[in-house]
Design an enzyme around this catalytic site. Structure first.
Site, PDB file in Angstrom:
ATOM      1  CG  ASN A 111      17.799  -4.769 -17.883  1.00  0.00           C
ATOM      2  OD1 ASN A 111      17.162  -5.822 -17.840  1.00  0.00           O
ATOM      3  ND2 ASN A 111      17.287  -3.868 -16.732  1.00  0.00           N
TER       4      ASN A 111
ATOM      5  CB  SER B  99      15.639  -1.188 -16.030  1.00  0.00           C
ATOM      6  OG  SER B  99      14.571  -1.787 -15.246  1.00  0.00           O
TER       7      SER B  99
ATOM      8  CD  GLU C  58      22.785  -5.110 -13.319  1.00  0.00           C
ATOM      9  OE1 GLU C  58      23.639  -5.491 -14.257  1.00  0.00           O
ATOM     10  OE2 GLU C  58      21.750  -4.595 -13.524  1.00  0.00           O
TER      11      GLU C  58
ATOM     12  CG  HIS D 208      18.709  -3.038 -11.632  1.00  0.00           C
ATOM     13  ND1 HIS D 208      19.343  -3.783 -12.794  1.00  0.00           N
ATOM     14  CD2 HIS D 208      17.316  -2.889 -11.874  1.00  0.00           C
ATOM     15  CE1 HIS D 208      18.272  -3.968 -13.629  1.00  0.00           C
ATOM     16  NE2 HIS D 208      17.115  -3.625 -13.101  1.00  0.00           N
TER      17      HIS D 208
HETATM   18  C1  LIG Z   1      13.984  -5.823 -16.394  1.00  0.00           C
HETATM   19  C2  LIG Z   1      14.939  -5.519 -15.415  1.00  0.00           C
HETATM   20  O1  LIG Z   1      15.269  -4.319 -14.951  1.00  0.00           O
HETATM   21  C3  LIG Z   1      15.498  -6.691 -14.626  1.00  0.00           C
HETATM   22  C4  LIG Z   1      15.001  -8.220 -14.715  1.00  0.00           C
HETATM   23  O2  LIG Z   1      14.270  -8.211 -13.651  1.00  0.00           O
HETATM   24  S1  LIG Z   1      14.789  -9.068 -15.964  1.00  0.00           S
HETATM   25  C5  LIG Z   1      13.973 -10.415 -15.578  1.00  0.00           C
HETATM   26  C6  LIG Z   1      14.597 -11.334 -14.739  1.00  0.00           C
HETATM   27  N1  LIG Z   1      13.812 -12.525 -14.196  1.00  0.00           N
HETATM   28  C7  LIG Z   1      14.023 -13.366 -15.228  1.00  0.00           C
HETATM   29  O3  LIG Z   1      14.658 -13.718 -16.026  1.00  0.00           O
HETATM   30  C8  LIG Z   1      12.831 -14.581 -14.814  1.00  0.00           C
HETATM   31  C9  LIG Z   1      12.747 -16.003 -15.523  1.00  0.00           C
HETATM   32  N2  LIG Z   1      11.756 -16.871 -15.007  1.00  0.00           N
HETATM   33  C10 LIG Z   1      11.878 -17.275 -13.884  1.00  0.00           C
HETATM   34  O4  LIG Z   1      13.377 -17.474 -13.397  1.00  0.00           O
HETATM   35  C11 LIG Z   1      10.953 -18.614 -13.613  1.00  0.00           C
HETATM   36  O5  LIG Z   1       9.890 -18.998 -14.677  1.00  0.00           O
HETATM   37  C12 LIG Z   1      10.230 -17.952 -12.372  1.00  0.00           C
HETATM   38  C13 LIG Z   1      11.073 -17.943 -10.991  1.00  0.00           C
HETATM   39  C14 LIG Z   1       9.656 -16.823 -12.419  1.00  0.00           C
HETATM   40  C15 LIG Z   1       9.072 -19.237 -11.938  1.00  0.00           C
HETATM   41  O6  LIG Z   1       9.509 -20.210 -11.924  1.00  0.00           O
HETATM   42  P1  LIG Z   1       8.700 -21.367 -12.064  1.00  0.00           P
HETATM   43  O7  LIG Z   1       9.341 -22.775 -11.660  1.00  0.00           O
HETATM   44  O8  LIG Z   1       7.872 -21.396 -13.056  1.00  0.00           O
HETATM   45  O9  LIG Z   1       7.417 -21.157 -10.881  1.00  0.00           O
HETATM   46  P2  LIG Z   1       7.190 -21.804  -9.677  1.00  0.00           P
HETATM   47  O10 LIG Z   1       7.638 -23.428  -9.303  1.00  0.00           O
HETATM   48  O11 LIG Z   1       5.490 -21.764  -9.695  1.00  0.00           O
HETATM   49  O12 LIG Z   1       7.842 -20.924  -8.687  1.00  0.00           O
HETATM   50  C16 LIG Z   1       9.165 -20.994  -8.234  1.00  0.00           C
HETATM   51  C17 LIG Z   1       9.445 -20.264  -7.124  1.00  0.00           C
HETATM   52  O13 LIG Z   1       9.094 -18.663  -7.486  1.00  0.00           O
HETATM   53  C18 LIG Z   1       8.167 -18.174  -6.818  1.00  0.00           C
HETATM   54  N3  LIG Z   1       7.410 -17.363  -7.543  1.00  0.00           N
HETATM   55  C19 LIG Z   1       6.896 -17.435  -9.045  1.00  0.00           C
HETATM   56  N4  LIG Z   1       6.455 -16.183  -9.260  1.00  0.00           N
HETATM   57  C20 LIG Z   1       6.536 -15.443  -8.331  1.00  0.00           C
HETATM   58  C21 LIG Z   1       6.533 -13.891  -8.391  1.00  0.00           C
HETATM   59  N5  LIG Z   1       5.734 -13.384  -9.370  1.00  0.00           N
HETATM   60  N6  LIG Z   1       6.533 -13.421  -7.278  1.00  0.00           N
HETATM   61  C22 LIG Z   1       6.970 -13.878  -6.067  1.00  0.00           C
HETATM   62  N7  LIG Z   1       7.691 -15.045  -6.142  1.00  0.00           N
HETATM   63  C23 LIG Z   1       7.272 -15.719  -7.405  1.00  0.00           C
HETATM   64  C24 LIG Z   1       7.284 -19.358  -6.248  1.00  0.00           C
HETATM   65  O14 LIG Z   1       6.555 -18.933  -4.866  1.00  0.00           O
HETATM   66  C25 LIG Z   1       8.258 -20.191  -5.928  1.00  0.00           C
HETATM   67  O15 LIG Z   1       9.068 -20.232  -4.764  1.00  0.00           O
HETATM   68  P3  LIG Z   1       9.746 -21.300  -3.839  1.00  0.00           P
HETATM   69  O16 LIG Z   1      10.705 -21.944  -4.596  1.00  0.00           O
HETATM   70  O17 LIG Z   1      10.368 -20.394  -2.698  1.00  0.00           O
HETATM   71  O18 LIG Z   1       8.527 -22.094  -3.418  1.00  0.00           O
HETATM   72  N1  LIG Z   2       9.470  -5.018 -14.410  1.00  0.00           N
HETATM   73  C1  LIG Z   2      10.887  -5.341 -14.235  1.00  0.00           C
HETATM   74  O1  LIG Z   2      10.993  -6.638 -14.301  1.00  0.00           O
HETATM   75  C2  LIG Z   2      11.865  -4.454 -13.653  1.00  0.00           C
HETATM   76  C3  LIG Z   2      11.637  -3.207 -13.411  1.00  0.00           C
HETATM   77  N2  LIG Z   2      12.699  -2.685 -13.044  1.00  0.00           N
HETATM   78  C4  LIG Z   2      12.397  -1.176 -12.575  1.00  0.00           C
HETATM   79  O2  LIG Z   2      11.702  -0.903 -11.482  1.00  0.00           O
HETATM   80  C5  LIG Z   2      10.917   0.377 -11.664  1.00  0.00           C
HETATM   81  C6  LIG Z   2       9.433  -0.115 -11.532  1.00  0.00           C
HETATM   82  O3  LIG Z   2       8.970  -1.142 -12.475  1.00  0.00           O
HETATM   83  P1  LIG Z   2       7.861  -2.010 -12.164  1.00  0.00           P
HETATM   84  O4  LIG Z   2       7.428  -2.249 -10.670  1.00  0.00           O
HETATM   85  O5  LIG Z   2       8.015  -3.149 -13.130  1.00  0.00           O
HETATM   86  O6  LIG Z   2       6.771  -0.938 -12.887  1.00  0.00           O
HETATM   87  P2  LIG Z   2       5.175  -0.816 -12.504  1.00  0.00           P
HETATM   88  O7  LIG Z   2       4.393  -0.051 -13.599  1.00  0.00           O
HETATM   89  O8  LIG Z   2       4.645  -2.380 -12.009  1.00  0.00           O
HETATM   90  O9  LIG Z   2       5.051  -0.114 -11.149  1.00  0.00           O
HETATM   91  C7  LIG Z   2       5.396   1.362 -10.984  1.00  0.00           C
HETATM   92  C8  LIG Z   2       4.692   1.958 -10.119  1.00  0.00           C
HETATM   93  O10 LIG Z   2       5.097   3.276  -9.712  1.00  0.00           O
HETATM   94  C9  LIG Z   2       4.094   4.132  -9.517  1.00  0.00           C
HETATM   95  N3  LIG Z   2       4.378   5.349  -9.631  1.00  0.00           N
HETATM   96  C10 LIG Z   2       4.451   6.283 -10.747  1.00  0.00           C
HETATM   97  N4  LIG Z   2       4.602   7.502 -10.679  1.00  0.00           N
HETATM   98  C11 LIG Z   2       4.900   7.625  -9.377  1.00  0.00           C
HETATM   99  C12 LIG Z   2       5.194   8.589  -8.408  1.00  0.00           C
HETATM  100  N5  LIG Z   2       5.332   9.806  -8.846  1.00  0.00           N
HETATM  101  N6  LIG Z   2       5.339   8.369  -6.889  1.00  0.00           N
HETATM  102  C13 LIG Z   2       5.052   7.096  -6.428  1.00  0.00           C
HETATM  103  N7  LIG Z   2       4.687   6.054  -7.525  1.00  0.00           N
HETATM  104  C14 LIG Z   2       4.617   6.483  -8.638  1.00  0.00           C
HETATM  105  C15 LIG Z   2       2.839   3.679 -10.698  1.00  0.00           C
HETATM  106  O11 LIG Z   2       1.695   4.082 -10.363  1.00  0.00           O
HETATM  107  P3  LIG Z   2       0.792   4.276 -11.634  1.00  0.00           P
HETATM  108  O12 LIG Z   2       0.613   2.929 -12.323  1.00  0.00           O
HETATM  109  O13 LIG Z   2      -0.472   4.820 -10.902  1.00  0.00           O
HETATM  110  O14 LIG Z   2       1.375   5.410 -12.414  1.00  0.00           O
HETATM  111  C16 LIG Z   2       3.136   2.107 -10.445  1.00  0.00           C
HETATM  112  O15 LIG Z   2       2.183   1.700  -9.231  1.00  0.00           O
HETATM  113  C17 LIG Z   2      11.167   0.881 -13.136  1.00  0.00           C
HETATM  114  O16 LIG Z   2      12.228   1.713 -12.695  1.00  0.00           O
HETATM  115  C18 LIG Z   2      11.680  -0.436 -13.812  1.00  0.00           C
HETATM  116  O17 LIG Z   2      12.599  -0.172 -14.803  1.00  0.00           O
HETATM  117  C19 LIG Z   2      13.722  -3.204 -12.229  1.00  0.00           C
HETATM  118  C20 LIG Z   2      14.028  -4.488 -12.176  1.00  0.00           C
HETATM  119  C21 LIG Z   2      13.072  -5.323 -13.191  1.00  0.00           C
END
Ligand SMILES: CC(=O)CC(=O)SCCNC(=O)CCNC(=O)[C@H](O)C(C)(C)COP(=O)(O)OP(=O)(O)OC[C@H]1O[C@@H](n2cnc3c(N)ncnc32)[C@H](O)[C@@H]1OP(=O)(O)O
Ligand SMILES: NC(=O)C1=CN([C@@H]2O[C@H](COP(=O)(O)OP(=O)(O)OC[C@H]3O[C@@H](n4cnc5c(N)ncnc54)[C@H](OP(=O)(O)O)[C@@H]3O)[C@@H](O)[C@H]2O)C=CC1
Length: 291
Positions: A190, A119, A152, A140
């Protein structure tokens, strides 16, 4: 180079979502995690998410069966060696990711492309530790992977054109949209999103609003699908803190200082939805603020 087989490292929320969309698109996937229970839970989650798609008429039982049949699981990193592409999606910690790439090295085919779902971390630095920086880049995905349209693409300084084009073609086959981000801390999404979440946590920390009112404000006042605290819980507070820390150290600007309340929640192990408690407590019938 054409990619047909993919090794996914880490079966957490991102790893299982990535394996899901790859299998649906017809790739053979090997999903690896250090924890066998995580693999089981990851597969169960993929089955449940595909089941939901079947129930909503988005896919068929047969397509679900075929997709699940394309996913193998393993706890041995070397089982990924035969893959055309590796997508590393383990915990957001540089030392964890470096160790994975170090340990993978001896079993890889010469042509295997390495990618990381990080991320925030430097692609160039992660690539520079490997013996194949030309065949390394950032890929990403966004959470939840089966739903979010964006991916990304981030080149390291040495990433070759062939590598970039092969990965770009994979994103196209997944039916997702790609944007290209330069290799700076936290890339595009991010760089913008996580400081907004951090600011929401400061807003809570300073008593400007309650958990519910902050989330309600951004949902009803800015049309965000989730409030920022709900979204932080969804991403994982450990991941949010890791990203803020990379922004803070990488850009050396105090405006990226992680909120002390975020640090405290992570220290408490309140990491969000994945552990049942973060800004909200998810252990009851409906989520309620943790405090
Ligand atoms: C941190 C990083 O590195 C980068 C990132 O990812 S940052 C995070 C980016 N993500 C966001 O900002 C998510 C913001 N939230 C949303 O867009 C919405 O709340 C959401 C899509 C998660 C759920 O939407 P909702 O309208 O409340 O739920 P709901 O109507 O039940 O579901 C919509 C769809 O999402 C799916 N869905 C919901 N949660 C899910 C999950 N955890 N996993 C898989 N599918 C999921 C549902 O199955 C449904 O799919 P269909 O339309 O194909 O039937
Ligand atoms: N969460 C988010 O919204 C997003 C996350 N990301 C990125 O994706 C990556 C994963 O995030 P996320 O899935 O949320 O994290 P989680 O904590 O849900 O999952 C990480 C997994 O990796 C496992 N793990 C740790 N060390 C190792 C290793 N050496 N070999 C194999 N598996 C290992 C962990 O096991 P254990 O728990 O046993 O340590 C855990 O099952 C991160 O780099 C994060 O920044 C990118 C986009 C969105």
């Amino acid at each position: 180079m054409t990619i047909e087989t993919v090794g996914v490292v880490g079966a957490g929320q991102m790893g299982n979502g990535i394996a899901h969309v790859l299998a649906v698109a017809g790739y053979d996937v090997t999903l690896m995690d250090v924890d066998a229970q995580r693999l089981e839970a990851g597969l169960a989650r993929i089955g449940a998410n595909l089941g939901r798609q079947v129930a909503r008429g988005k896919t068929s039982e047969e397509a679900k069966r075929l997709a699940l049949g394309r996913i193998r699981t393993t706890v041995a990193l070397q089982d990924l060696g035969a893959s055309d592409l590796i997508i590393e999606a383990a915990t957001e910690r540089e030392s964890v990711k470096q160790k994975i790439f170090d340990e993978l090295a001896p079993s890889l085919k010469p042509k295997t492309i390495l990618t990381t779902n990080t991320s925030s971390l430097s692609i160039t630095r992660l690539a520079g530790r490997t013996s194949r920086p030309e065949q390394f880049m950032g890929l990403h995905f966004m959470n939840p992977v089966p739903v979010m349209q964006l991916v990304e693409l981030i080149r390291g300084i040495a990433t070759s054109r062939e590598t970039f084009e092969a990965v770009q073609a994979l994103v196209q086959r997944l039916g997702k949209s790609a944007v290209v981000a330069e290799d700076y801390p936290a890339f595009i999404v991010n760089r913008i999103l996580i400081p907004m979440i951090n600011e929401a946590i400061y807003t809570l920390h300073e008593g400007v609003g309650s958990v519910v009112d902050i989330d309600q404000s951004m949902k009803l006042g800015a049309n965000h699908p989730m409030g920022p605290l709900e979204l932080a819980d969804f991403i994982g507070l450990d991941t949010c803190l890791a990203i803020m820390s990379v922004l803070h150290s990488g850009l050396a600007d105090t405006k990226y200082r992680p909120c002390p309340l975020l640090v405290k929640y992570v220290e408490a192990g309140w990491l969000g939805r994945k552990v049942g408690r973060g800004f909200y407590d998810y252990r009851g019938e409906v989520p309620v603020p943790s405090r």
